[in-house]
Design an enzyme around this catalytic site. Sequence first.
Site, PDB file in Angstrom:
ATOM      1  N   HIS A 201      34.602  43.701  36.279  1.00 27.76           N
ATOM      2  CA  HIS A 201      35.440  42.653  35.671  1.00 27.76           C
ATOM      3  C   HIS A 201      35.078  42.353  34.226  1.00 27.76           C
ATOM      4  O   HIS A 201      35.750  41.564  33.568  1.00 27.76           O
ATOM      5  CB  HIS A 201      35.371  41.364  36.493  1.00 27.76           C
ATOM      6  CG  HIS A 201      34.066  40.636  36.337  1.00 27.76           C
ATOM      7  ND1 HIS A 201      32.921  41.025  36.969  1.00 27.76           N
ATOM      8  CD2 HIS A 201      33.728  39.552  35.591  1.00 27.76           C
ATOM      9  CE1 HIS A 201      31.928  40.224  36.636  1.00 27.76           C
ATOM     10  NE2 HIS A 201      32.388  39.316  35.801  1.00 27.76           N
TER      11      HIS A 201
HETATM   12  C1  UD1 Z   1      33.780  34.386  34.383  1.00 25.11           C
HETATM   13  C2  UD1 Z   1      32.508  34.369  33.544  1.00 25.11           C
HETATM   14  C3  UD1 Z   1      31.693  35.619  33.837  1.00 25.11           C
HETATM   15  C4  UD1 Z   1      31.442  35.775  35.313  1.00 25.11           C
HETATM   16  C5  UD1 Z   1      32.766  35.751  36.054  1.00 25.11           C
HETATM   17  C6  UD1 Z   1      32.598  35.878  37.540  1.00 25.11           C
HETATM   18  C7  UD1 Z   1      32.684  33.283  31.328  1.00 25.11           C
HETATM   19  C8  UD1 Z   1      32.716  33.546  29.884  1.00 25.11           C
HETATM   20  N1  UD1 Z   1      32.817  34.387  32.124  1.00 25.11           N
HETATM   21  O1  UD1 Z   1      34.552  35.508  33.975  1.00 25.11           O
HETATM   22  O2  UD1 Z   1      30.446  35.517  33.175  1.00 25.11           O
HETATM   23  O3  UD1 Z   1      30.766  36.999  35.551  1.00 25.11           O
HETATM   24  O4  UD1 Z   1      33.427  34.501  35.747  1.00 25.11           O
HETATM   25  O5  UD1 Z   1      33.837  36.001  38.166  1.00 25.11           O
HETATM   26  O6  UD1 Z   1      32.544  32.158  31.740  1.00 25.11           O
HETATM   27  N2  UD1 Z   1      41.617  34.035  37.364  1.00 25.11           N
HETATM   28  C9  UD1 Z   1      42.363  33.844  38.493  1.00 25.11           C
HETATM   29  N3  UD1 Z   1      41.892  32.987  39.439  1.00 25.11           N
HETATM   30  C10 UD1 Z   1      40.722  32.316  39.313  1.00 25.11           C
HETATM   31  C11 UD1 Z   1      39.965  32.523  38.152  1.00 25.11           C
HETATM   32  C12 UD1 Z   1      40.410  33.388  37.188  1.00 25.11           C
HETATM   33  O7  UD1 Z   1      43.430  34.420  38.663  1.00 25.11           O
HETATM   34  O8  UD1 Z   1      40.340  31.565  40.226  1.00 25.11           O
HETATM   35  C13 UD1 Z   1      42.087  34.999  36.343  1.00 25.11           C
HETATM   36  C14 UD1 Z   1      42.856  34.334  35.234  1.00 25.11           C
HETATM   37  O9  UD1 Z   1      43.872  35.175  34.833  1.00 25.11           O
HETATM   38  C15 UD1 Z   1      41.836  34.249  34.110  1.00 25.11           C
HETATM   39  C16 UD1 Z   1      40.977  35.479  34.359  1.00 25.11           C
HETATM   40  O10 UD1 Z   1      40.953  35.644  35.765  1.00 25.11           O
HETATM   41  O11 UD1 Z   1      42.420  34.235  32.865  1.00 25.11           O
HETATM   42  C17 UD1 Z   1      39.585  35.348  33.834  1.00 25.11           C
HETATM   43  O12 UD1 Z   1      38.950  34.160  34.312  1.00 25.11           O
HETATM   44  P1  UD1 Z   1      37.793  33.442  33.455  1.00 25.11           P
HETATM   45  O13 UD1 Z   1      37.202  32.307  34.188  1.00 25.11           O
HETATM   46  O14 UD1 Z   1      38.281  33.187  32.074  1.00 25.11           O
HETATM   47  O15 UD1 Z   1      36.694  34.576  33.299  1.00 25.11           O
HETATM   48  P2  UD1 Z   1      36.091  35.634  34.325  1.00 25.11           P
HETATM   49  O16 UD1 Z   1      36.486  36.996  33.895  1.00 25.11           O
HETATM   50  O17 UD1 Z   1      36.331  35.248  35.749  1.00 25.11           O
END
Ligand code: UD1
Length: 354
Positions: A201
């Site tokens: 990811h």
């Molecule tokens: C975040 C953390 C990363 C961690 C990861 C674990 C930061 C900078 N990054 O990354 O260090 O390893 O979590 O998963 O804090 N989304 C969903 N549903 C959710 C959450 C996210 O669909 O419940 C999708 C959304 O499109 C979102 C994308 O995932 O834009 C990324 O989510 P985000 O929390 O920004 O970062 P992660 O890649 O999950």
Amino acid sequence: MYCVHVVGARPNFMKAAPVVRALGAKGGMRQALVHTGQHYDQNMSDVFFRELEIPEPDFNLAVGSGTHAFQTGQIMMRFESVVQDSRPDWVLVYGDVNSTIAAALVCSKLHIPVAHVEAGLRSFDRRMPEEINRLLTDQIADLLFTPSADGDQNLLREGIPAERIRLVGNVMIDTLVRLLPKAADSLPEKLPRDYALVTLHRPSNVDDPQMLSGLLQVLEEISRRVTVIFPVHPRTRQKISQLGFTPGDGFQLWEPQSYLQFLGLQQRALVVITDSGGIQEETTFLKVPCLTVRDSTERPVTVTIGSNILVGRDLQRLRREVEVLLGGQQKKGSIPPLWDGRAAQRIADVLCAG
Ligand code: UD1
């Protein structure tokens, strides 16, 4: 004493769970749990609360997704009102996600003491958002709980006074030790005997279409030799669908798994291929071979002591290392000191000793 825990994203939940329990066992302790809402899907958040037996959050900031600036700013604005009047004795922040730095920054401006759990880890790659979160959180936290001795060295080198640093061990392993006996019951019925387990990811792997399609191609090749099980993170799913990739028979794209399901899958895997931080640690504890598809790791003990091999973003190397494993040779690892299931107890003892 009043302690507030801040969690937001999937890897925070298994770190906070044992600390909430250990503090709960101390007398005269009042605790509140704040969920920033950085992760919000049922299978990215709720199921973890249930399985890890974490109490319902007292505050849900419901910030959701967005750019880094948007997400961090929203968490700061909403979190400020939670602590401004109640003035906790300690705010505990976990790991390296945006929720971690956002809450720490709010507290430092309000002069509320902050303790950082999993402090001192460094990948030395400032293009990773998590590295920025780690560096800044450690600079402003009042108490830094490190999982391994390399963390202490990094902090001392950055000028953090030794009296703020406590080597307590790895809280994520506390949760693993507690719940491993339950993990086998959570496995799906029809699991192949041998399989490679994959998670990807990181922006460096999935946001670059060339890198992602190269990785998918290598995984597809591997799946002709051994089943590949890939529980797909939401951000990775979006990127895979943009590529229009359809996997072959032995290449199974699954929904994100719960904590217990994923732990069971790791324990039985022939090899784990990942770019996650926590999974490098869990495979080390389980002594399962792990190939990490990143140029650097903030968890070097998983390589020097554990079963982890850093293959970089080098697809040939990934192919070669999988071949070696399929040929029956694997790196023998051992478990780093203080990864013993008692890290949270040490944290609680430090906080309560005043
Ligand atoms: C975040 C953390 C990363 C961690 C990861 C674990 C930061 C900078 N990054 O990354 O260090 O390893 O979590 O998963 O804090 N989304 C969903 N549903 C959710 C959450 C996210 O669909 O419940 C999708 C959304 O499109 C979102 C994308 O995932 O834009 C990324 O989510 P985000 O929390 O920004 O970062 P992660 O890649 O999950």
